[in-house]
Design an enzyme around this catalytic site. Structure first.
Site, PDB file in Angstrom:
ATOM      1  N   CYS A  36       0.854  -1.185   0.000  1.00 19.25           N
ATOM      2  CA  CYS A  36       0.000   0.000   0.000  1.00 19.25           C
ATOM      3  C   CYS A  36       0.894   1.240   0.000  1.00 19.25           C
ATOM      4  CB  CYS A  36      -0.863  -0.048   1.270  1.00 19.25           C
ATOM      5  SG  CYS A  36      -1.881   1.384   1.612  1.00 19.25           S
ATOM      6  N   GLY A  37       0.417   2.318  -0.563  1.00 16.56           N
ATOM      7  CA  GLY A  37       1.169   3.565  -0.512  1.00 16.56           C
ATOM      8  C   GLY A  37       1.422   4.028   0.913  1.00 16.56           C
TER       9      GLY A  37
END
Length: 159
Positions: A36-37
Site C-alpha cells: 500500500c502507498g
C-alpha cells in the site's frame, strides 16, 4: 459487548488470543497492508510501539486485503515482510475483513463505536487507526493518512 476485551482474534500464527490479555493497556488497533502507498507507516507504528510500550501502549496490526488487493500474501509472508522491512515487533494478527458481510466482529464493534467522516461506518482504506483506552473503550478513530507520530499526544494522555 462492553469493550474490546470481549473479543477473540487469531494471531499471525493462527493461535487464538483473547483481547482481554491487553486489559489495562492503551491500544492502537490498525488494519495494515504490505503493498500500500501507506505501508511506510509501519515504521512510525513501530517507533510509537518502541517508545511507549514500556508505559503501557500496545499496537495491534490486522492485515487486510480488501483495498486494492494490497495484502495478498500468506500470514507467514506478511510476518516476514513486516519484520524484514520495518523491524515490526508489535503483535500482528491473521488477515481479516474490516468491511462487508465477512467483517470480523472486532471491527464491527470498532466501527459502531467510532464512525468515520460524515458518520460513515465503513473503513475507507488500510491504516485506519482506532485508539482504545485502558478500560477497552474506543476513544478515537484516525484516518489512514494520519501519520502515527501525530497520534502520539492522544496516546500519551491515556497512558
Amino acid at each position: 459487548m462492553a469493550s474490546v476485551y470481549d473479543f477473540k482474534v487469531k494471531d499471525i500464527r493462527g493461535k487464538e488470543v483473547s483481547l482481554e490479555e491487553y486489559k489495562g493497556k492503551v491500544l492502537l488497533i490498525v488494519n495494515t497492508a504490505s503493498k500500500c502507498g501507506l505501508t511506510p507507516q509501519y515504521k512510525g507504528l513501530e517507533e510509537l510501539y518502541k517508545e511507549l510500550n514500556g508505559q503501557g501502549l500496545e499496537v495491534l496490526g490486522f492485515p487486510c486485503n480488501q483495498f486494492g488487493g494490497q495484502e495478498p500474501g500468506s500470514e507467514e509472508e506478511i510476518g516476514q515482510f513486516c519484520e524484514l522491512n520495518y523491524g515490526v515487533s508489535f503483535p500482528m494478527f491473521s488477515k481479516i475483513d474490516v468491511n462487508g458481510s465477512e467483517t470480523h466482529p472486532l471491527y464491527e464493534y470498532l466501527k459502531s463505536e467510532k464512525k468515520g467522516v460524515l458518520g460513515t461506518k465503513a473503513i475507507k482504506w488500510n491504516f485506519t487507526k482506532f485508539l482504545i483506552d485502558k478500560e477497552g473503550r474506543v476513544i478515537e478513530r484516525f484516518s489512514p493518512t494520519t501519520e502515527p507520530a501525530k497520534i502520539k499526544g492522544a496516546i500519551e494522555k491515556l497512558l
